[in-house]
Design a protein around this motif. Structure first.
Motif, PDB file in Angstrom:
ATOM      1  N   UNK A  73     -37.965   4.650  24.988  1.00 52.06           N
ATOM      2  CA  UNK A  73     -39.061   4.430  24.023  1.00 52.06           C
ATOM      3  C   UNK A  73     -40.415   4.511  24.718  1.00 52.06           C
ATOM      4  N   UNK A  74     -40.500   3.936  25.928  1.00 49.64           N
ATOM      5  CA  UNK A  74     -41.757   4.000  26.687  1.00 49.64           C
ATOM      6  C   UNK A  74     -42.087   5.456  27.027  1.00 49.64           C
ATOM      7  N   UNK A  75     -41.063   6.218  27.409  1.00 50.31           N
ATOM      8  CA  UNK A  75     -41.253   7.636  27.735  1.00 50.31           C
ATOM      9  C   UNK A  75     -41.833   8.395  26.552  1.00 50.31           C
ATOM     10  N   UNK A  76     -41.281   8.131  25.356  1.00 49.94           N
ATOM     11  CA  UNK A  76     -41.789   8.797  24.143  1.00 49.94           C
ATOM     12  C   UNK A  76     -43.261   8.449  23.913  1.00 49.94           C
ATOM     13  N   UNK A  77     -43.586   7.168  24.122  1.00 49.03           N
ATOM     14  CA  UNK A  77     -44.983   6.731  23.910  1.00 49.03           C
ATOM     15  C   UNK A  77     -45.926   7.363  24.940  1.00 49.03           C
ATOM     16  N   UNK A  78     -45.481   7.442  26.213  1.00 51.42           N
ATOM     17  CA  UNK A  78     -46.315   8.096  27.240  1.00 51.42           C
ATOM     18  C   UNK A  78     -46.558   9.565  26.883  1.00 51.42           C
ATOM     19  N   UNK A  79     -45.509  10.204  26.373  1.00 52.74           N
ATOM     20  CA  UNK A  79     -45.649  11.613  25.980  1.00 52.74           C
ATOM     21  C   UNK A  79     -46.683  11.758  24.858  1.00 52.74           C
ATOM     22  N   UNK A  80     -46.616  10.861  23.870  1.00 48.61           N
ATOM     23  CA  UNK A  80     -47.598  10.903  22.768  1.00 48.61           C
ATOM     24  C   UNK A  80     -49.013  10.653  23.296  1.00 48.61           C
ATOM     25  N   UNK A  81     -49.125   9.689  24.214  1.00 56.07           N
ATOM     26  CA  UNK A  81     -50.437   9.379  24.794  1.00 56.07           C
ATOM     27  C   UNK A  81     -50.973  10.599  25.547  1.00 56.07           C
ATOM     28  N   UNK A  82     -50.092  11.251  26.319  1.00 56.37           N
ATOM     29  CA  UNK A  82     -50.507  12.421  27.113  1.00 56.37           C
ATOM     30  C   UNK A  82     -51.028  13.529  26.200  1.00 56.37           C
ATOM     31  N   UNK A  83     -50.286  13.800  25.126  1.00 57.82           N
ATOM     32  CA  UNK A  83     -50.716  14.859  24.205  1.00 57.82           C
ATOM     33  C   UNK A  83     -52.036  14.502  23.532  1.00 57.82           C
ATOM     34  N   UNK A  84     -52.216  13.219  23.280  1.00 52.40           N
ATOM     35  CA  UNK A  84     -53.456  12.744  22.677  1.00 52.40           C
ATOM     36  C   UNK A  84     -54.636  12.910  23.646  1.00 52.40           C
ATOM     37  N   UNK A  85     -54.400  12.609  24.931  1.00 54.92           N
ATOM     38  CA  UNK A  85     -55.438  12.829  25.961  1.00 54.92           C
ATOM     39  C   UNK A  85     -55.796  14.319  26.060  1.00 54.92           C
ATOM     40  N   UNK A  86     -54.767  15.166  25.903  1.00 58.61           N
ATOM     41  CA  UNK A  86     -55.030  16.613  25.973  1.00 58.61           C
ATOM     42  C   UNK A  86     -55.969  17.038  24.837  1.00 58.61           C
ATOM     43  N   UNK A  87     -55.735  16.457  23.655  1.00 57.38           N
ATOM     44  CA  UNK A  87     -56.623  16.754  22.514  1.00 57.38           C
ATOM     45  C   UNK A  87     -58.065  16.375  22.831  1.00 57.38           C
ATOM     46  N   UNK A  88     -58.210  15.285  23.584  1.00 53.78           N
ATOM     47  CA  UNK A  88     -59.564  14.815  23.950  1.00 53.78           C
ATOM     48  C   UNK A  88     -60.090  15.544  25.192  1.00 53.78           C
ATOM     49  N   UNK A  89     -59.288  16.512  25.691  1.00 53.33           N
ATOM     50  CA  UNK A  89     -59.649  17.285  26.893  1.00 53.33           C
ATOM     51  C   UNK A  89     -59.818  16.397  28.135  1.00 53.33           C
TER      52      UNK A  89
END
Length: 288
Positions: free
Chosen positions: A33-49
């Protein structure tokens, strides 16, 4: 100041990864579950460049996947981290790619490992300008491609390694690599046409060592491997250069270079090595 969505997800992921878990949740579930959340956070950071933060979050995801022994997912997460780090953080990108490669080789996926190793070579070459490390990575990638029967891709890596050996003035190693690639290329009608260029490069390396004896001996060896080689413009060019080097005649040398360049444009690599050979003639005392 309000937290960004990525920051909120990251905190949630950290909290999940560090939680003690209840009676009913196994540690595997917690890290999944933590891995899934880190992945979502990473993709969100990518959106913010925010690429450094994205890379860090993917790396945390990878560590969670490793704790659950999800090795394919871990390899993928490290690769995603590397792609984010490539935007300005070459050293971190190389570290992440190395982690990816560890997982891929352990899983027997050598073809993909070779692809990632080639990426490392390109980062060393273009970003950190470490020619020696780039050369080592090209050779390693080439070996993995070769064992997976991707011969053409392996040869391209060996050729890149040979070019770098020559730039590092490691001429014997460069010659050995060019000859290896040429021998492979002789075996196929599709690649046979490129052999004369590899032999030309190898001969230029011999001349850069101010070793016209080796250059001549190698040219005889190449002509015995392919009877058509002696009549090519490349072979005639090398012979003209060798004569000029032996005569210590800079004008004759320059004339041969200009004549060849008019028909076949010289690339940067050849231009650089020809300048080194010319300097060698200038510095060499001519025996009268």
């Amino acid at each position: 100041m309000p937290k960004s969505p990525a920051q909120t997800l990251l905190e949630k992921a950290d909290k999940k990864a560090n939680s003690s878990g209840g009676w009913f949740t196994s540690s595997t579930t917690k890290f999944e579950e933590a891995g899934d959340l880190y992945q979502q956070a990473a993709n969100s950071f990518k959106l913010e460049k925010l690429f450094k933060e994205a890379g860090d979050a993917f790396a945390r995801e990878a560590e969670c996947r490793e704790k659950c022994s999800e090795n394919n997912e871990a390899a993928n997460a490290w690769w995603n981290a590397a792609k984010a780090y490539k935007r300005g953080f070459p050293d971190l990108a190389i570290q992440a790619l190395s982690q990816t490669i560890t997982h891929l080789t352990q899983g027997g996926r050598f073809r993909q490992a070779a692809d990632r190793e080639k990426e490392i070579a390109q980062i060393y070459l273009q970003e950190t300008h470490d020619l020696r490390k780039a050369c080592e990575s090209y050779v390693r990638a080439g070996e993995w491609y070769a064992q997976e029967d991707a011969t053409a891709t392996a040869n391209a890596c060996y050729k890149d390694a040979a070019d770098l050996h020559a730039e590092l003035e490691e001429y014997p190693q460069a010659i050995a690599r060019y000859e290896q690639v040429a021998d492979h290329s002789l075996t196929s009608a599709l690649t046979k046409y490129s052999v004369k260029d590899y032999w030309l490069r190898a001969a230029l390396c011999a001349l850069a060592m101010t070793d016209s004896v080796t250059a001549k001996r190698n040219m005889m060896k190449y002509s015995s491997k392919d009877a058509t080689f002696a009549s090519t413009r490349e072979a005639k060019f090398v012979n003209a250069l060798t004569d000029a080097v032996e005569a210590g005649d800079v004008e004759m040398f320059t004339g041969a270079v200009v004549e060849f360049d008019q028909v076949t444009k010289l690339d940067n690599w050849k231009t650089n090595i020809l300048l080194k050979i010319k300097r060698g003639i200038d510095e060499e005392p001519v025996l009268r």
